[in-house]
Design a protein around this motif. Structure first.
Motif, short mmCIF file in Angstrom:
data_model
loop_
_atom_site.label_atom_id
_atom_site.label_comp_id
_atom_site.label_asym_id
_atom_site.label_seq_id
_atom_site.Cartn_x
_atom_site.Cartn_y
_atom_site.Cartn_z
N TYR A 64 9.19 -0.22 7.38
CA TYR A 64 9.46 0.81 8.39
C TYR A 64 8.92 2.19 8.07
O TYR A 64 9.02 3.09 8.90
CB TYR A 64 10.97 0.89 8.63
CG TYR A 64 11.54 -0.42 9.14
CD1 TYR A 64 11.20 -0.91 10.40
CD2 TYR A 64 12.38 -1.18 8.34
CE1 TYR A 64 11.70 -2.11 10.85
CE2 TYR A 64 12.90 -2.38 8.79
CZ TYR A 64 12.54 -2.84 10.04
OH TYR A 64 13.05 -4.04 10.48
N ALA A 65 8.41 2.40 6.88
CA ALA A 65 7.85 3.71 6.53
C ALA A 65 6.43 3.53 6.01
O ALA A 65 6.08 4.00 4.93
CB ALA A 65 8.74 4.39 5.50
N GLY A 66 5.62 2.88 6.81
CA GLY A 66 4.26 2.57 6.41
C GLY A 66 3.43 3.80 6.11
O GLY A 66 2.62 3.79 5.18
N GLY A 67 3.64 4.85 6.87
CA GLY A 67 2.89 6.08 6.63
C GLY A 67 3.18 6.66 5.27
O GLY A 67 2.27 7.03 4.52
N ASN A 76 -7.08 5.21 -5.62
CA ASN A 76 -6.74 4.21 -4.60
C ASN A 76 -5.31 3.71 -4.73
O ASN A 76 -4.95 2.72 -4.11
CB ASN A 76 -7.70 3.02 -4.68
CG ASN A 76 -9.06 3.35 -4.14
OD1 ASN A 76 -9.19 4.24 -3.30
ND2 ASN A 76 -10.08 2.67 -4.62
N PHE A 77 -4.49 4.37 -5.53
CA PHE A 77 -3.10 3.97 -5.71
C PHE A 77 -2.22 4.74 -4.75
O PHE A 77 -2.25 5.96 -4.70
CB PHE A 77 -2.64 4.22 -7.16
CG PHE A 77 -3.43 3.45 -8.17
CD1 PHE A 77 -3.26 2.09 -8.30
CD2 PHE A 77 -4.34 4.10 -8.98
CE1 PHE A 77 -4.00 1.37 -9.23
CE2 PHE A 77 -5.08 3.39 -9.91
CZ PHE A 77 -4.91 2.02 -10.03
N ASN A 78 -1.42 3.99 -3.99
CA ASN A 78 -0.52 4.63 -3.03
C ASN A 78 0.94 4.51 -3.48
O ASN A 78 1.25 3.90 -4.49
CB ASN A 78 -0.74 4.06 -1.62
CG ASN A 78 -0.50 2.57 -1.55
OD1 ASN A 78 0.13 1.98 -2.42
ND2 ASN A 78 -1.01 1.95 -0.49
N VAL A 79 1.84 5.07 -2.70
CA VAL A 79 3.26 5.07 -3.02
C VAL A 79 3.79 3.64 -3.11
O VAL A 79 4.59 3.32 -4.01
CB VAL A 79 4.06 5.90 -1.99
CG1 VAL A 79 5.55 5.76 -2.21
CG2 VAL A 79 3.64 7.36 -2.04
N ALA A 80 3.35 2.76 -2.22
CA ALA A 80 3.81 1.37 -2.24
C ALA A 80 3.44 0.69 -3.56
O ALA A 80 4.24 -0.06 -4.12
CB ALA A 80 3.22 0.60 -1.07
N PHE A 81 2.25 0.95 -4.07
CA PHE A 81 1.82 0.37 -5.32
C PHE A 81 2.69 0.88 -6.48
O PHE A 81 3.11 0.11 -7.34
CB PHE A 81 0.35 0.70 -5.57
CG PHE A 81 -0.22 0.05 -6.79
CD1 PHE A 81 -0.56 -1.30 -6.78
CD2 PHE A 81 -0.42 0.77 -7.95
CE1 PHE A 81 -1.08 -1.90 -7.91
CE2 PHE A 81 -0.94 0.18 -9.08
CZ PHE A 81 -1.28 -1.17 -9.06
#
Length: 121
Positions: A64-67, A76-81
């Motif tokens: 629900y918080a894809g952004g 290339n590392f994002n919060v999800a990673f």
């Protein structure tokens, strides 16, 4: 490898004497065994609940918080990673904390109970 099968016929080998069912029940009702259970539960249950909530937060935010989860942290590392790696880190930390807790508080109590049960046989 231990089995529940009886020894072969003609064998004189016998296993160690086992405490009776009544001895196990009496030990289960003892204050020392109750303290052992309380010590285990007071550590394991809160950590389990905290980890499950932490995991559900990760799953819900991924859905629900894809952004936010797609926000780049570094290269290339994002919060999800980062959250995903943190799941592994917390798993290992909890295992390490539990191991220390068990060695310091649970194992000595369990060994005392075991020794007493074996001595009563």
């Amino acid at each position: 490898m231990a089995t529940d099968a009886p020894p072969p016929e003609g064998s004189t080998e016998t296993g160690p004497a086992q405490p009776t069912t009544e001895a196990f029940l009496a030990e289960q009702e003892s204050a020392e065994f109750g303290e052992l259970r309380r010590s285990h539960r007071s550590f394991a249950f809160p950590l389990t609940i905290a980890f499950v909530l932490w995991y559900l937060l990760y799953v819900l935010m991924s859905n629900y918080a894809g952004g936010f989860m797609g926000t780049k942290v570094y290269s290339n590392f994002n919060v999800a990673f980062v959250f995903g790696l943190a799941q592994f880190l917390t798993t290992f930390l909890i295992a390490w904390f539990y191991s220390r807790h068990a060695n310091a508080k649970l194992d000595p109590k369990a060994e005392a109970i075991k020794s007493r049960m074996e001595a009563d046989v």
